[in-house]
Design an enzyme around this catalytic site. Structure first.
Site, PDB file in Angstrom:
ATOM      1  N   GLU A  86      -3.334  -0.702  -9.024  1.00 51.23           N
ATOM      2  CA  GLU A  86      -3.768   0.646  -9.399  1.00 51.23           C
ATOM      3  C   GLU A  86      -2.520   1.493  -9.333  1.00 51.23           C
ATOM      4  OE1 GLU A  86      -4.314   4.399  -9.258  1.00 51.23           O
ATOM      5  OE2 GLU A  86      -4.989   3.938  -7.224  1.00 51.23           O
ATOM      6  N   SER A 140       3.476   3.144  -7.975  1.00 57.96           N
ATOM      7  CA  SER A 140       3.905   3.682  -9.262  1.00 57.96           C
ATOM      8  C   SER A 140       3.792   2.634 -10.370  1.00 57.96           C
ATOM      9  CB  SER A 140       5.354   4.173  -9.171  1.00 57.96           C
ATOM     10  OG  SER A 140       6.256   3.081  -9.173  1.00 57.96           O
ATOM     11  N   GLU A 181       3.727  12.402 -14.912  1.00 57.88           N
ATOM     12  CA  GLU A 181       3.034  12.364 -13.633  1.00 57.88           C
ATOM     13  C   GLU A 181       3.931  13.036 -12.593  1.00 57.88           C
ATOM     14  OE1 GLU A 181       0.676   9.237 -10.751  1.00 57.88           O
ATOM     15  OE2 GLU A 181       2.603   8.621 -11.565  1.00 57.88           O
ATOM     16  N   SER A 228       0.820  -1.215   0.000  1.00 59.00           N
ATOM     17  CA  SER A 228       0.000   0.000   0.000  1.00 59.00           C
ATOM     18  C   SER A 228       0.852   1.263   0.000  1.00 59.00           C
ATOM     19  CB  SER A 228      -0.948  -0.004   1.209  1.00 59.00           C
ATOM     20  OG  SER A 228      -0.238  -0.106   2.421  1.00 59.00           O
ATOM     21  N   CYS A 268      -3.599   9.881  -6.950  1.00 60.01           N
ATOM     22  CA  CYS A 268      -3.457   9.354  -8.305  1.00 60.01           C
ATOM     23  C   CYS A 268      -4.558   9.885  -9.210  1.00 60.01           C
ATOM     24  CB  CYS A 268      -3.446   7.827  -8.287  1.00 60.01           C
ATOM     25  SG  CYS A 268      -4.723   7.098  -7.270  1.00 60.01           S
ATOM     26  N   LYS A 320       2.539  -5.018   3.512  1.00 58.87           N
ATOM     27  CA  LYS A 320       3.669  -4.106   3.632  1.00 58.87           C
ATOM     28  C   LYS A 320       3.195  -2.692   3.319  1.00 58.87           C
ATOM     29  CE  LYS A 320       6.679  -2.794   0.725  1.00 58.87           C
ATOM     30  NZ  LYS A 320       6.674  -1.360   1.189  1.00 58.87           N
TER      31      LYS A 320
END
Length: 542
Positions: free
Chosen positions: A292, A265, A424, A186, A326, A211
């Site tokens: 994601e 990422s 990004e 996460s 995001c 984690k």
């Protein structure tokens, strides 16, 4: 005796206001003081046992270098191996529990979070991840509650889906948890993502190695303790903040690796996918990979766009939580006529945003997460300021003296291929390209082709034909598409979240699509009157 139980019908958790004079404001202020004064000593947790490895890392508030929130202990390869063995052992019993008992743990966690735990999770998120009270409330409180209540509801719906049965036959489907363990990785920016990545697979019976990001260990630990109080058995989720290379190498080389639940990422996810490919022959089963990842989220305005709504969407969509979402809007395409109308007001409103400590509720934005983010974001700002293809028209200032503060920044990109329109940045930087009013269709093609990502996007138009054209031309450009609204703020059960292309596997967090990824169906056919003759009727003599 037996019965078919149904989980309570879910309703989205109300967002509290934290307005002056409210009880929730007083409770949150008290929790901020309490957690700020504590010296947390956060362990690795395996099978319910707290393990302090001695290899510690300090937790400092991003907005205040002097505010120490404690330390966390780093897990390495040895702890990862031990955690996996423990998870596999705990899963055997957990998977055998009746569904309603597993669901009850997470429904109780949701109830605890809606009441006694709310201020603790919010305060830990505000301090450790530098979020305002509102941004924390919609994340660490409401979204976690919604993930667990709606997750139980979605699982219940899946379990009710059964095949038809012909005469003399009873067909059934059993929904089994994945065989092995799920590795949940996460990020720092949403406490709720960690709660979901670890919690949803566990809810349906999987064992989970979790984690968390090194920048969200404090809120992650609080989330784990919430689940512990709700009755989650030891080892079902093992909490392993640690060295990402060591923990990941152990997890993804293990024969019982059954799934990856990831948010982070694009580059890291692609690397993990490559690792799975290299290890595929050693796995007991083909792992489920759910990710994601990045986004370069857009707002595109038609000449008919409502000016005030567009301006508000740019400011909120780009700068809430310092653009560290995001889903945050980071590129906009605005026609010349609209730009003439909104430019000055947009710049003034952006420059007027209050910035500082999240404990001061008057602030709209706070600090970015760490030194690496600060250096990367300010590098983009400096290059834009020096470029002949771009102009910094709002913000652009920054300081790391007290915390990692960057003023919300707007870049006018004269070239639609300028790096701030394409990369990004993951910070409070919005790049705007102004296009001729008569180039609407061409601009839509540009929006679709500029970025490899396809996470969120928004169109602003009062012309329904223009909305329709954007809807069609941008069909694959965003997994979450907004009409006359900012491209952030997806709500569980209302706008299931996720994107495709380089933005991930689009398994839609907060929906049936995600829940079913952690289940392995078994089809059962029971015949009440089986055949006793080998020959078929067509074989009879003429």
């Amino acid at each position: 005796m037996s019965a078919r139980f149904r989980v309570p019908a879910p309703v989205n958790e109300p967002v509290l206001s934290y307005a002056p004079g409210t009880q929730e404001r007083d409770e949150l202020k008290a929790a901020l003081r309490r957690i700020s004064s504590q010296d947390a000593d956060i362990p690795v947790i395996i099978g319910g046992e707290e393990i302090r490895t001695g290899k510690t890392h300090a937790i400092h508030a991003p907005h205040d270098h002097e505010l120490s929130l404690g330390v966390w202990h780093e897990a390495g390869a040895e702890e990862a191996r031990r955690a996996i063995a423990n998870t596999l052992e705990a899963r055997r019993d957990w998977a055998s529990w009746p569904w309603e008992d597993r669901a009850a743990v997470f429904l109780k966690a949701a109830e605890l979070l809606s009441t006694t735990w709310r201020s603790t999770l919010n305060a830990a998120t505000m301090l450790g991840q530098s979020k305002t009270a509102f941004q924390s409330e919609i994340d660490a409180a409401c979204e976690i509650i919604d993930f667990y209540r709606f997750g139980a509801h979605f699982a219940d719906q899946i379990f009710s889906q059964q095949p038809v049965s012909d005469k003399g036959i009873w067909n059934r489907i059993e929904y089994r948890p994945l065989e092995g363990f799920v590795y949940a990785v996460s990020p720092f920016n949403f406490t709720a993502i960690g709660a979901n990545l670890a919690g949803t697979p566990a809810m349906v019976g999987c064992g989970v190695l979790w984690k968390p990001s090194k920048h969200a260990v404090l809120s992650g630990y609080c989330t784990y303790k919430l689940l512990e109080e709700a009755g989650l058995p030891p080892g079902v989720i093992n909490f392993v903040p640690g060295n990402p290379v060591e923990v990941t190498n152990v997890a993804m080389a293990h024969p019982d690796f059954a799934g990856l639940h990831f948010t982070g990422s694009t580059g890291v996810f692609q690397s993990l996918w490559t690792t799975v490919g290299k290890n595929i022959a050693r796995y007991r089963s083909y792992p489920r990979l759910v990710g994601e990842t990045g986004g370069k989220d857009f707002i595109v305005a038609h000449p008919s766009a409502d000016r005030a709504a567009l301006r508000t969407a740019i400011v909120r969509g780009s700068f809430e939580y310092q653009g560290q979402k995001c889903s945050a809007a980071s590129r906009a395409y605005i026609p010349q006529s609209v730009w003439r109308d909104i430019r000055d007001d947009l710049v003034e409103e952006t420059n007027g945003l209050s910035m500082g400590d999240p404990a001061d509720f008057r602030n709209f934005v706070n600090a970015v997460i760490d030194r690496g983010a600060f250096d990367s974001i300010t590098g983009y700002i400096d290059r834009a300021a020096a470029s002949t293809d771009a102009e910094v028209i709002a913000g652009g200032e920054y300081s790391d003296r007290d915390g990692f503060f960057i003023r919300p920044t707007i870049v006018h990109a004269k070239n639609p291929d300028h790096e701030t329109m394409c990369d990004e940045i993951f910070g409070p930087v919005m790049s705007i390209h102004v296009y001729p009013d008569n180039a609407w269709s061409e601009t839509l093609d540009m929006v679709d082709a500029t970025s490899p990502y396809a996470l969120t996007g928004a169109v602003f138009s009062q012309d329904r034909a223009a909305v329709r054209e954007a809807f069609e031309r941008l069909r694959n450009a965003a997994g979450n598409f907004y009409i006359n609204d900012k491209p952030t703020g997806a709500v569980v059960g209302q706008q299931p979240f996720g994107g495709a292309r380089a933005s991930g596997t689009n398994d839609k967090a907060g929906s049936q699509f995600n829940v079913i990824r952690w289940l392995s169906p078994r089809t059962i056919k029971e015949t009440f009157s089986p055949p006793t003759n080998v020959e078929y009727p067509f074989m009879a003599a003429e």
